[in-house]
Design an enzyme around this catalytic site. Sequence first.
Site, PDB file in Angstrom:
ATOM      1  N   ARG A 224       2.690  -9.300   9.018  1.00  0.00           N
ATOM      2  CA  ARG A 224       2.425  -9.679   7.618  1.00  0.00           C
ATOM      3  C   ARG A 224       2.228  -8.287   6.984  1.00  0.00           C
ATOM      4  NH1 ARG A 224      -2.599 -12.134   4.408  1.00  0.00           N
ATOM      5  NH2 ARG A 224      -1.548 -11.995   2.218  1.00  0.00           N
ATOM      6  N   HIS A 225       2.762  -8.182   5.761  1.00  0.00           N
ATOM      7  CA  HIS A 225       2.753  -7.030   4.949  1.00  0.00           C
ATOM      8  C   HIS A 225       1.160  -6.620   4.784  1.00  0.00           C
ATOM      9  CE1 HIS A 225       1.618  -9.176   1.329  1.00  0.00           C
ATOM     10  NE2 HIS A 225       2.600 -10.182   1.581  1.00  0.00           N
ATOM     11  N   GLY A 226       1.193  -5.488   4.337  1.00  0.00           N
ATOM     12  CA  GLY A 226      -0.182  -5.069   3.886  1.00  0.00           C
ATOM     13  C   GLY A 226      -0.903  -5.835   2.647  1.00  0.00           C
ATOM     14  N   GLU A 227      -2.246  -5.495   2.430  1.00  0.00           N
ATOM     15  CA  GLU A 227      -2.697  -5.899   1.026  1.00  0.00           C
ATOM     16  C   GLU A 227      -2.111  -5.288   0.034  1.00  0.00           C
ATOM     17  OE1 GLU A 227      -7.445  -6.093  -0.403  1.00  0.00           O
ATOM     18  OE2 GLU A 227      -6.412  -4.277  -0.641  1.00  0.00           O
ATOM     19  N   THR A 228      -1.788  -6.079  -1.056  1.00  0.00           N
ATOM     20  CA  THR A 228      -1.081  -5.609  -2.401  1.00  0.00           C
ATOM     21  C   THR A 228      -1.976  -5.724  -3.372  1.00  0.00           C
ATOM     22  OG1 THR A 228      -0.373  -7.847  -3.079  1.00  0.00           O
ATOM     23  CG2 THR A 228       1.015  -6.522  -1.524  1.00  0.00           C
ATOM     24  N   MET A 229      -1.575  -5.027  -4.817  1.00  0.00           N
ATOM     25  CA  MET A 229      -2.495  -5.284  -5.814  1.00  0.00           C
ATOM     26  C   MET A 229      -2.851  -6.704  -6.366  1.00  0.00           C
ATOM     27  SD  MET A 229      -1.720  -3.608  -9.719  1.00  0.00           S
ATOM     28  CE  MET A 229      -0.319  -4.736  -9.971  1.00  0.00           C
ATOM     29  N   PHE A 230      -1.686  -7.567  -6.214  1.00  0.00           N
ATOM     30  CA  PHE A 230      -1.959  -8.907  -6.577  1.00  0.00           C
ATOM     31  C   PHE A 230      -2.798  -9.671  -5.701  1.00  0.00           C
ATOM     32  CE2 PHE A 230       1.609 -10.383  -9.350  1.00  0.00           C
ATOM     33  CZ  PHE A 230       1.290  -9.442 -10.539  1.00  0.00           C
ATOM     34  N   ASN A 231      -2.916  -9.484  -4.316  1.00  0.00           N
ATOM     35  CA  ASN A 231      -3.933  -9.809  -3.413  1.00  0.00           C
ATOM     36  C   ASN A 231      -5.298  -9.326  -3.824  1.00  0.00           C
ATOM     37  OD1 ASN A 231      -1.872  -8.995  -0.430  1.00  0.00           O
ATOM     38  ND2 ASN A 231      -1.884 -10.999  -1.608  1.00  0.00           N
TER      39      ASN A 231
ATOM     40  N   GLU B  91       8.531 -14.761   0.961  1.00  0.00           N
ATOM     41  CA  GLU B  91       7.424 -15.473   0.812  1.00  0.00           C
ATOM     42  C   GLU B  91       7.857 -16.819   0.216  1.00  0.00           C
ATOM     43  OE1 GLU B  91       4.802 -16.909   1.643  1.00  0.00           O
ATOM     44  OE2 GLU B  91       3.132 -15.535   1.086  1.00  0.00           O
TER      45      GLU B  91
END
Length: 226
Positions: free
Chosen positions: A9-16, A87
């Site tokens: 799974r990708h890393g944490e993002t700004m929207f997360n 996604e």
Amino acid sequence: MATEIYIVRHGETMFNQLNKVQGWCDSPLTVKGINDLKVTANALSQVHFDNMYSSDLKRAIDTVHLMKDANQVSEIGKIKKLPEFREVFFGSFEGDDIEETWNEVALAAGIGPQTDVTKIINQVGIYEFREATKKADPRHLAENKKELDERMVRAINVLHDLTKNEKRVLIVSHGDFIKTLAIKYWNQSDGLHDIVFPNNGSVTRGIIRDNGDFEIVDYNVNAEDM
């Protein structure tokens, strides 16, 4: 030849971080997201991969390059981007406040106000949740169960064709898509209720066999524990 698939799974993002709905819309990785991914990349640095693949969304592409750059035992060429591993698409809700969105979905599902997505899914089931999301979407663009299921099958078929001569590959995808794969292909999921959402940077491991059958054998594992 069976192919071992490491799904990261990708890393944490700004929207997360901002608690916004993030499906096909994109936002950059945060500093925390990058630092967490470095831990995953380091843990996998001595695992040999014949190839690496990625969803075509930038947060996944940035993640796969971190995996590639840290790996010391693989010779990976150009990363092939696979839109089938995007996604889940949330239609008109993309970029909206996540709690407000789940409340609208809960109302569409007929259970009254509720902002906890896990409680909604456990009450109505994952399939009805998908239908309620599409119903609540003013433009009805969000993926429902049938659309998502067809895309998952297409994704596995595409990966099977690409990896016929590869023993082990890595692909970066997304939380809800990976979770939905697990609901369908992991024998520890009953296919009806919610399972834990995969962590950013976690690894889910699957096997694609010669005949195209796919099975998940490990789900949401910390790469350091593999």
